[in-house]
Design a protein around this motif. Structure first.
Motif, mmCIF file in Angstrom:
data_model
loop_
_atom_site.group_PDB
_atom_site.id
_atom_site.type_symbol
_atom_site.label_atom_id
_atom_site.label_comp_id
_atom_site.label_asym_id
_atom_site.label_seq_id
_atom_site.Cartn_x
_atom_site.Cartn_y
_atom_site.Cartn_z
ATOM 1 N N GLN A 126 43.500 47.248 38.037
ATOM 2 C CA GLN A 126 43.254 48.024 36.817
ATOM 3 C C GLN A 126 42.695 47.133 35.693
ATOM 4 O OE1 GLN A 126 45.376 47.911 33.749
ATOM 5 N NE2 GLN A 126 44.046 49.433 32.784
ATOM 6 N N HIS A 127 43.244 45.920 35.570
ATOM 7 C CA HIS A 127 42.863 45.044 34.460
ATOM 8 C C HIS A 127 41.552 44.312 34.719
ATOM 9 C CE1 HIS A 127 43.864 42.727 30.824
ATOM 10 N NE2 HIS A 127 43.334 41.684 31.455
ATOM 11 N N PHE A 128 41.420 43.720 35.917
ATOM 12 C CA PHE A 128 40.230 42.923 36.231
ATOM 13 C C PHE A 128 39.204 43.705 37.049
ATOM 14 C CE2 PHE A 128 43.787 39.806 36.043
ATOM 15 C CZ PHE A 128 43.396 39.140 34.903
ATOM 16 N N GLY A 129 39.699 44.540 37.993
ATOM 17 C CA GLY A 129 38.803 45.231 38.921
ATOM 18 C C GLY A 129 37.849 46.179 38.230
ATOM 19 N N LYS A 130 38.366 46.980 37.298
ATOM 20 C CA LYS A 130 37.530 47.949 36.586
ATOM 21 C C LYS A 130 36.430 47.241 35.798
ATOM 22 C CE LYS A 130 37.987 51.841 33.370
ATOM 23 N NZ LYS A 130 38.906 52.547 32.462
ATOM 24 N N SER A 131 36.826 46.177 35.116
ATOM 25 C CA SER A 131 35.854 45.400 34.344
ATOM 26 C C SER A 131 34.835 44.735 35.263
ATOM 27 C CB SER A 131 36.592 44.345 33.519
ATOM 28 O OG SER A 131 35.698 43.410 32.971
ATOM 29 N N ALA A 132 35.313 44.178 36.392
ATOM 30 C CA ALA A 132 34.422 43.504 37.339
ATOM 31 C C ALA A 132 33.389 44.479 37.903
ATOM 32 C CB ALA A 132 35.247 42.897 38.468
ATOM 33 N N PHE A 133 33.859 45.665 38.333
ATOM 34 C CA PHE A 133 32.960 46.665 38.922
ATOM 35 C C PHE A 133 31.915 47.119 37.899
ATOM 36 C CE2 PHE A 133 31.903 51.143 39.762
ATOM 37 C CZ PHE A 133 31.307 51.009 41.007
ATOM 38 N N SER A 134 32.368 47.404 36.675
ATOM 39 C CA SER A 134 31.451 47.875 35.629
ATOM 40 C C SER A 134 30.423 46.817 35.274
ATOM 41 C CB SER A 134 32.238 48.259 34.375
ATOM 42 O OG SER A 134 33.144 49.301 34.645
ATOM 43 N N ASN A 142 30.712 39.329 35.209
ATOM 44 C CA ASN A 142 31.520 38.483 34.338
ATOM 45 C C ASN A 142 32.602 37.754 35.121
ATOM 46 O OD1 ASN A 142 33.573 40.359 34.810
ATOM 47 N ND2 ASN A 142 33.292 41.403 32.869
ATOM 48 N N MET A 143 33.443 37.033 34.390
ATOM 49 C CA MET A 143 34.499 36.222 34.982
ATOM 50 C C MET A 143 35.475 37.054 35.806
ATOM 51 S SD MET A 143 35.896 33.257 35.266
ATOM 52 C CE MET A 143 37.489 32.675 35.806
ATOM 53 N N ASP A 144 35.676 38.329 35.403
ATOM 54 C CA ASP A 144 36.620 39.186 36.126
ATOM 55 C C ASP A 144 36.203 39.392 37.578
ATOM 56 O OD1 ASP A 144 38.185 39.393 33.923
ATOM 57 O OD2 ASP A 144 37.433 41.352 33.280
ATOM 58 N N VAL A 145 34.902 39.281 37.855
ATOM 59 C CA VAL A 145 34.411 39.404 39.230
ATOM 60 C C VAL A 145 35.039 38.307 40.089
ATOM 61 C CG1 VAL A 145 32.364 39.289 40.716
ATOM 62 C CG2 VAL A 145 32.234 40.466 38.508
#
Length: 696
Positions: A126-134, A142-145
């Motif tokens: 929820q925290h990193f995956g959503k940001s990574a996918f977007s 970004n780094m979240d990937v």
């Protein structure tokens, strides 16, 4: 079409990494002057086409953030606070780590480890995956990937090992959970640290959140400072904060202006004095009329300047931005190569290959590169502001680093600007009382320091009253006026040769009727400033509109060798250009007659009248009259640039060393995640040193 500044309030940014995603998106779309601050949840950019705004908002929200209308949105939900996510994940991660320390059979049970890891993994998704996918979908990975791929790889690898009963060597649930928990810890530390770097702006904003005592219908009404309107009459009592800029109507008080000018000694205010919103009445009471409110107040302009300053990137940041923009794809490629080489070229097997690849992913830290410059700039600008120095941008800080020449205006800069009339010589038998009356009438219409001194100096002396119909100022020359009888006057510097002891001339109907000798005193710390600049390897230059004899006299006392006298504003521009061709040049003036030269120089510094033209024309505004502010400005700028370079060095060195070490299998992914989390804090900590370190 003119460019306009767009300001958005964006919630859901948890770290600088989130801000970088939005920053890259806006730059990719071609917007200019992009500023994204996750600490203040602000997004700013310039565009000539406001019609694109709805699509921009949609694109930002597609990245996983929320654009809100209210500058002070409702509190973040409990479950969405990064601090609460950290606590939740830590509670499940701690038992997972215990199995590495204790041989308890229960802790080694694969299903129990899966049960403990699953909630943490879901929070990570929820925290990193959503940001990574977007971010991938929008073409700005970004780094979240890296965090998402690393933690997901460990989880899926462990999941396969669990359901195929492959044994403990395939279980890395603790690695997955620890990566997510430690990166969340890094987010929390980063947000708290960056909040400290923006404290200068927040401290100033607190001064706007006060009440005002409005005098209405003979009574007192308490209202918010934001509700005060121009022309309102306000009562400011001892101990109160002045709510807005205004003019004193009655009363007598000592006002502490340290919050705005950095000047610690209280200033006496009485009728006709101006007061600045945000200052404190130490002793006495004042009744004031509000003259500048809301965004027009000096305090609001200072806050706006400091916010805009954060958006102006120093050239040194461009290298960091370029590397960060291609960093994520390169790291993923290195991780894949690490897996392939470790698996096929050595006998380490899939387990070791997977762990080495995950370590590469989680040890990488473009966040530190992204934080290196803005955190140092924020702290440097904040420290300067607390010393009464307003620097308009990070690019200014780098521009002064290699300064070769400092050009000074004389009046009000190296001298006090407080003039006295030494002598008035009437020409051709002109009436001295008429001369005094004409001087007073004309100079009452001007805000120039000399004009105010002339009016004050003639008070109480016999004079014939002259009533003017009009008066206009010719910058760099003087004042022209016409009285009700149709007589034309000119008071100012004369083109024709006159006695060098007299620096002003008064003409009536094109006939010289008086010469006036006016002089001011050199500031007590001017000589020390010039000597300090010379020690720093900087050449001081005197650039003035005053007569050669007076400029030469001041230059000799101060030790300035290069003098350019009798300069009109257009002449000053030419001189500035000459020195700019030789090296980096700073121009220091009063921000009015010197406005063109201040704009033309590499860095323009205004010593005076900070509430008016200086704010538009100068790159730096010194809110107090202490000349040591010039040295302090140079020192803070140099140390800020040094901090930026140190930060970038550590950010680059960290990755250059850490990635190969992780790829060779010498770094556990959990240690890598911890090191990654703290690399940001190290960079921010180095920036925060600027708040307290000695600058010399």
């Amino acid at each position: 079409m003119a460019e306009q500044l767009v300001e958005l309030n964006v919630t859901g940014m948890h770290c600088n990494n989130c801000a970088m995603s939005i920053h890259k998106l806006l730059e990719k779309k071609g917007f200019q002057n992009v500023l994204v601050s996750f600490a203040s949840e602000e997004v700013k950019f310039s565009t000539a086409d406001s019609a694109v705004l709805p699509q921009v908002i949609k694109d930002i929200e597609n990245l996983g953030f929320k654009v809100v209308d209210d500058a002070h949105p409702i509190a973040t939900p409990f479950y969405d606070k990064v601090e609460n996510k950290l606590i939740f994940c830590a509670l499940f991660t701690a038992p997972l780590l215990l199995h590495m320390l204790f041989p308890w059979h229960l802790l080694h049970n694969p299903l129990l480890q899966l049960t403990l890891c699953l909630p943490v993994f879901l929070v990570g998704c929820q925290h990193f995956g959503k940001s990574a996918f977007s971010s991938v979908k929008n073409g700005v990975p970004n780094m979240d990937v890296l965090i998402f791929i690393g933690s997901s790889s460990a989880f899926i690898y462990s999941l396969v090992g669990t359901f195929q009963h492959l044994g403990e060597s395939y279980l890395f649930y603790e690695t997955c959970a620890t990566i997510i928990t430690l990166v969340l810890l890094g987010n929390v530390l980063e947000k708290r640290s960056v909040n400290q770097t923006t404290s200068a702006v927040k401290d100033l904003m607190k001064f706007q959140q006060v009440n005002a005592n409005r005098v209405i219908n003979g009574g007192i009404e308490i209202i918010s400072a934001s509700a005060v309107e121009t022309g309102n009459i306000l009562l400011v009592n001892e101990g109160d904060q002045v709510p807005v800029d205004g003019e004193v109507l009655s009363g007598d008080a000592l006002v502490n202006e340290a919050t705005i000018t950095g000047e610690s000694i209280p200033v006496n205010k009485s009728k006709y004095s101006t007061v600045i919103g945000g200052t404190i009445v130490h002793q006495g009471n004042l009744k004031i009329m509000a003259t500048k409110v809301g965004s027009n107040s000096l305090l609001s302009q200072i806050i706006d300047l400091m916010k805009k300053a954060q958006a102006a990137k120093p050239p040194v940041q461009k290298l960091g931005d370029k590397v960060a923009s291609i960093f994520v794809p390169i790291v993923i490629l290195i991780a894949l190569l690490t897996f392939v080489i470790t698996y096929f070229a050595t006998d380490a097997g899939a387990q070791r290959a997977m762990m080495n690849a995950i370590a590469v992913l989680v040890i990488s830290c473009p966040c530190a590169m992204g934080l290196a410059t803005p955190t140092a700039v924020m702290v440097g600008l904040g420290r300067a502001a607390k010393n009464g120095i307003l620097i308009k941008g990070g690019d200014t800080i780098e521009a002064v680093a290699n300064t070769k020449y400092v050009l000074f205006d004389k009046t009000g800069t190296l001298t006090t600007g407080k003039f006295s009339i030494n002598d008035i010589k009437a020409a051709n038998g002109s009436d001295i009382e008429l001369i005094r009356g004409a001087i007073t009438a004309i100079e009452e219409r001007s805000n120039h320091p000399i004009a105010k001194s002339l009016v004050t100096g003639l008070q109480g002396q016999p004079q014939q009253k002259v009533i003017l119909m009009s008066a206009t100022e010719e910058k760099g020359l003087g004042m022209r006026a016409e009285d009700i009888e149709g007589n034309n006057y000119f008071l100012g510097t004369a083109k024709q040769k006159t006695d060098d002891n007299f620096n002003l001339s008064l003409y009536r109907n094109q006939i010289l009727i008086a010469q006036i000798s006016v002089d001011d005193t050199i500031k007590p710390d001017a000589a020390k400033l010039i000597a300090t600049l010379k020690k720093m390897g900087i050449t001081p230059i005197l650039l003035s509109g005053d007569k050669k004899s007076r400029c030469a006299s001041v230059a000799k006392i101060l030790g300035i060798e290069d003098v350019h006298a009798e300069m009109l504003p257009e002449d000053k521009l030419k001189v500035v250009d000459i020195y700019r061709e030789k090296g980096k040049t700073i121009m220091i003036g009063d921000g009015i007659n010197d406005a063109p030269a201040l704009t033309q120089a590499d860095v323009g510094v205004s010593m005076n009248d900070a509430s008016h033209i200086a704010i538009q024309s100068a790159s730096v505004i010194l809110l107090n009259t202490d000349l040591q502010s010039v040295v302090k400005f140079l020192q803070i700028s140099r140390h800020t640039l040094l901090t930026i370079k140190q930060n970038l060095f550590w950010a680059f060195a960290y990755n250059i060393i850490a990635i190969p070490v992780a790829a060779m299998g010498f770094l556990n992914p959990m240690v890598g995640a911890l090191a990654m989390a703290f690399s940001d804090v190290i960079v921010i900590g180095n920036s925060l040193r600027l708040k307290i370190k000695k600058v010399h």
